[in-house]
Scaffold this motif. Sequence first.
Motif, mmCIF file in Angstrom:
data_model
loop_
_atom_site.group_PDB
_atom_site.id
_atom_site.type_symbol
_atom_site.label_atom_id
_atom_site.label_comp_id
_atom_site.label_asym_id
_atom_site.label_seq_id
_atom_site.Cartn_x
_atom_site.Cartn_y
_atom_site.Cartn_z
ATOM 1 N N TYR B 166 0.862 -1.156 0.104
ATOM 2 C CA TYR B 166 -0.060 -0.039 -0.021
ATOM 3 C C TYR B 166 0.875 1.235 -0.056
ATOM 4 O O TYR B 166 0.558 2.111 -0.566
ATOM 5 C CB TYR B 166 -0.998 -0.014 1.357
ATOM 6 C CG TYR B 166 -2.042 1.163 1.152
ATOM 7 C CD1 TYR B 166 -2.609 1.394 0.040
ATOM 8 C CD2 TYR B 166 -2.682 1.776 2.279
ATOM 9 C CE1 TYR B 166 -3.810 2.287 0.013
ATOM 10 C CE2 TYR B 166 -3.450 2.561 2.305
ATOM 11 C CZ TYR B 166 -4.108 3.027 1.025
ATOM 12 O OH TYR B 166 -5.097 4.047 0.884
ATOM 13 N N ILE B 170 0.647 4.259 -2.642
ATOM 14 C CA ILE B 170 0.811 5.630 -2.390
ATOM 15 C C ILE B 170 1.744 6.376 -3.249
ATOM 16 O O ILE B 170 1.700 7.559 -3.583
ATOM 17 C CB ILE B 170 0.977 5.866 -0.835
ATOM 18 C CG1 ILE B 170 -0.496 5.143 -0.081
ATOM 19 C CG2 ILE B 170 1.120 7.258 -0.362
ATOM 20 C CD1 ILE B 170 -0.263 5.114 1.301
ATOM 21 N N PHE B 214 2.280 6.078 7.180
ATOM 22 C CA PHE B 214 1.177 5.378 7.289
ATOM 23 C C PHE B 214 1.244 3.926 8.093
ATOM 24 O O PHE B 214 2.279 3.098 7.961
ATOM 25 C CB PHE B 214 1.156 4.639 5.646
ATOM 26 C CG PHE B 214 -0.111 3.762 5.323
ATOM 27 C CD1 PHE B 214 -1.432 4.668 5.113
ATOM 28 C CD2 PHE B 214 -0.074 2.593 5.202
ATOM 29 C CE1 PHE B 214 -2.468 4.002 4.846
ATOM 30 C CE2 PHE B 214 -1.161 1.936 5.122
ATOM 31 C CZ PHE B 214 -2.445 2.578 4.631
ATOM 32 N N LYS B 241 -3.852 6.116 10.026
ATOM 33 C CA LYS B 241 -3.716 5.040 10.599
ATOM 34 C C LYS B 241 -4.705 4.027 10.519
ATOM 35 O O LYS B 241 -5.960 4.467 10.637
ATOM 36 C CB LYS B 241 -3.802 5.409 12.222
ATOM 37 C CG LYS B 241 -4.146 4.262 13.359
ATOM 38 C CD LYS B 241 -2.669 3.568 13.673
ATOM 39 C CE LYS B 241 -3.113 2.789 14.837
ATOM 40 N NZ LYS B 241 -4.046 1.798 14.734
ATOM 41 N N THR B 242 -4.577 2.664 10.113
ATOM 42 C CA THR B 242 -5.547 1.885 9.862
ATOM 43 C C THR B 242 -5.361 0.751 11.225
ATOM 44 O O THR B 242 -4.992 0.970 12.016
ATOM 45 C CB THR B 242 -5.289 1.031 8.644
ATOM 46 O OG1 THR B 242 -3.814 0.296 8.679
ATOM 47 C CG2 THR B 242 -4.726 1.951 7.258
ATOM 48 N N GLY B 243 -6.383 -0.171 10.906
ATOM 49 C CA GLY B 243 -6.713 -1.034 11.827
ATOM 50 C C GLY B 243 -7.443 -0.256 12.998
ATOM 51 O O GLY B 243 -7.371 -0.670 14.295
ATOM 52 N N GLU B 279 -7.633 10.509 7.102
ATOM 53 C CA GLU B 279 -8.420 9.346 7.147
ATOM 54 C C GLU B 279 -7.966 8.370 6.235
ATOM 55 O O GLU B 279 -8.674 7.209 6.427
ATOM 56 C CB GLU B 279 -9.879 9.721 6.701
ATOM 57 C CG GLU B 279 -10.621 10.807 7.664
ATOM 58 C CD GLU B 279 -11.028 10.332 8.856
ATOM 59 O OE1 GLU B 279 -10.967 9.096 9.041
ATOM 60 O OE2 GLU B 279 -11.021 11.047 9.986
ATOM 61 N N SER B 280 -7.255 8.302 5.352
ATOM 62 C CA SER B 280 -6.844 7.355 4.499
ATOM 63 C C SER B 280 -5.334 7.588 3.987
ATOM 64 O O SER B 280 -5.042 8.952 4.095
ATOM 65 C CB SER B 280 -7.757 7.200 3.034
ATOM 66 O OG SER B 280 -7.665 8.296 2.566
ATOM 67 N N GLY B 281 -4.865 6.693 3.247
ATOM 68 C CA GLY B 281 -3.427 6.911 2.662
ATOM 69 C C GLY B 281 -3.793 8.123 1.480
ATOM 70 O O GLY B 281 -2.483 8.899 1.393
ATOM 71 N N LEU B 282 -4.679 7.949 0.887
ATOM 72 C CA LEU B 282 -4.975 8.806 -0.208
ATOM 73 C C LEU B 282 -5.033 10.149 0.226
ATOM 74 O O LEU B 282 -4.432 11.280 -0.043
ATOM 75 C CB LEU B 282 -6.376 8.466 -0.922
ATOM 76 C CG LEU B 282 -6.497 9.086 -2.383
ATOM 77 C CD1 LEU B 282 -5.400 8.948 -3.377
ATOM 78 C CD2 LEU B 282 -7.852 8.608 -2.937
#
Lengths: 471, 471
Positions: B166, B170, B214, B241-243, B279-282
């Motif tokens: 990912y 990016i 990320f 931050k995911t998860g 909110e997201s990598g994008l």
Amino acid sequence: MADWGEAAFNPSSIALVGASAKSSKLGYILMRNLLEGYPGKLYPINPGETEIMGHQAYPRLLDVPGQVDLAVIALPTEACVEAMRDCAKIGAKAALVLSGGFAEVGPDGQARQEALIEAARAGGVRLIGPNCFGLYNCNLGLNASMGLGLPPKGGSISLVTQSGAYGMAIFGLAQQRHLRFAKILSHGNKADLADHEILDYFEQDDETRVLCLFLESVSDGRAFYEALVRVAQRKPVVIAKTGRSSAGRRAAASHTAALTGDATAFVTAVRQAGAILAESGLEMVDIAEGLSRQPLPTGRRVAIITNSGGTGVELADMCERFGLSVPELPEDTQARISPLIPAYASPRNPVDVTPAWARFPEMYAGSIEALYACNEVDIIIPILLQRSALMRENVEGVSEAVLRCQREPGLAKPTYVCWVVGREGDENQAILQEAGIPVYEWPERTARTAAAIAVYAENHHARVEAANVNP
Amino acid sequence: MADWGEAAFNPSSIALVGASAKSSKLGYILMRNLLEGYPGKLYPINPGETEIMGHQAYPRLLDVPGQVDLAVIALPTEACVEAMRDCAKIGAKAALVLSGGFAEVGPDGQARQEALIEAARAGGVRLIGPNCFGLYNCNLGLNASMGLGLPPKGGSISLVTQSGAYGMAIFGLAQQRHLRFAKILSHGNKADLADHEILDYFEQDDETRVLCLFLESVSDGRAFYEALVRVAQRKPVVIAKTGRSSAGRRAAASHTAALTGDATAFVTAVRQAGAILAESGLEMVDIAEGLSRQPLPTGRRVAIITNSGGTGVELADMCERFGLSVPELPEDTQARISPLIPAYASPRNPVDVTPAWARFPEMYAGSIEALYACNEVDIIIPILLQRSALMRENVEGVSEAVLRCQREPGLAKPTYVCWVVGREGDENQAILQEAGIPVYEWPERTARTAAAIAVYAENHHARVEAANVNP
């Protein structure tokens, strides 16, 4: 009165008032657009010409020898009212006024717009516009708009847009995504035809299976709501409404003279009517794409397949954030997927096939088949990222597996692809889109669209059930 | 201990353990990547070869005649611990382990990872990875990663990504947008180096002006927070931050063995530290683009210029929705813009220049100059839609006007372009991007990014002021 729609979208004859052979004129673009595909009778009107692009021209509308279903008016602002009086005299059924300079420019324009309406109503002519971009009937080959080019036939989405330029940008984007349209209507100031009359037409139009409305304002809110309830029972209606903020309302007033009304009341009404509210024009297209190309889901349980663990995590997060669930797969489904993927990969959900690219085609297609067979999955989202998206045989495999599963009786569930790769993947993206599989870029947009459709489907199923119980 | 960063990003010498001349091997890709631009000493390690791609190969690390700053390990999982012991014996400063099969695959892998750490620590070797994508120092020409190609030099954004694939997606997206990077670090399982040590490095690295993280998990939350506070005082830090959901947490565990922790606590800590949460990598890339290329705004007042009324309305809506304001322009600014635009156009805000395309270049450039001169505007957003985006002289005019205004003393305010056109506009988009003007597609993304930056700027100014008052 309802035959304005037939006159506008399926006219037997069109008069183009202001037709021109000079390439700098709007009347030239329209002439070319109409000649490109419109199969009916075309009368160019121009007092200074006897012939335009091989078609006999007439000095005035009154000189046209036959019936005129649709008059397309592309004249300087001040000449439009007179032309509308002529429309009334010859009994044209509908008139599309592209010219601006009416209510959107202030009191003088407002007066001019009222004169235009009066002239139309005096002769029973239904007025579309003024200050608008025009209309298309793609399946007929009719382009009565300022936009260049004829879209492909065979579409089932119709788009009604108050904003011409933005509407056309939406349409352009959708075409780039290989979406096909039935009809497009840009109605600008909406001086005559009310929104509910437009809804009535599209309710009856069988070629329209999904209806998109991009609105700044609504004329006659009560009638609009009632019509929306009816249409939404028959087909999905996706609505993007701008002018919801104070700045947006000010801007809408000078754009299409729109009084945008109370945003909260509008949102509530749309939801109660069973229509779908999109946050933007772009989201409207995303949702329409999913609705028009895939079966409705019967629940909110998403299964994800990914070759990038991190993207799977982000998509799972986003699904939950928008109200979907990403449950651990049942043991038998995991047992079916496990032999397909490396030992260190995960069959739990997201199914993480890891970067073991040599096996992408069998892992993706096999996982898709296992997920279609699983009763605890309602929506399937394969993530295609970098190599898995760039590998043509993998993309073809995904497409074939989805189509194969969807042909099985009782296996109807939607697949949406989450696409994470640069433009070098465009050719492969088109393979999916041409097979009817929606492609959304990056996790957030994918999850948001899937969630909007799932919520709609849930409400829709509940309504259908309620209607069956209480006929 | 802090010189792990110098050893990793500016190594005088690199040993590639598992170097290969066979094109199907990862050790081949790495060899090619390193040879492409790395100016230092390179030692290929492979017991079966005496020479690889023109470079003398050594059977084992122990045979290398000189000092090794960075060992890059691309071996089968089971061979990695032994290689790490060799790293310790020769006193390598840092070792990058790309191989997977460690803690992310379960208890066996966990034991293997512990042995790897133990071997590294016994010799004072700092371990990056395992199970990672590698690293870049773009300005040095160093590509020690699985990704192909050498990015251009001259960038100031650095990216730290726990997810390799990912992260690389990016990075690929950002390159497509003509963004330039300083350093990239994909650290996978993060078995040794803690997040705060990575922050310490980037705090001191003057080539990094904007730092993107990320993350799936954070090692040692307290130390991370303290380091983040320090770095964020010196340069903007954007974190995705995911998860954060239950499904996301389950997926993260099998992806990088990450224990993702409490999402709410994380969000609060990031904000308190003065960093920016995406909110997201994008969205992280969107924000980094705006931060790295434009001055910070001094307030939240947005002025919009548009050739599509409807898009202006939607963007105004979106700005308010995300906390910005789109106030009516003061009279003197309106008076300066009015003579530039048609009588039926609006100078109020949005400045709606209407579809009068022949005058786009003078209307856009003139409006931009008027808005830069206006004290009641903090952020300028020109919408370029269809024709205004496709007209090259207009895009060049916008770019020149912005650069001209930004050179004037005291006129520092950011311009972000809202871009609404298909891929036929790519060449013109690149004109803006190469001039350092961020381009965001469609209104929602533009408004969201501008708002995130404005909120950051406000907090940042407040912190700077507080620090000056209470030294």
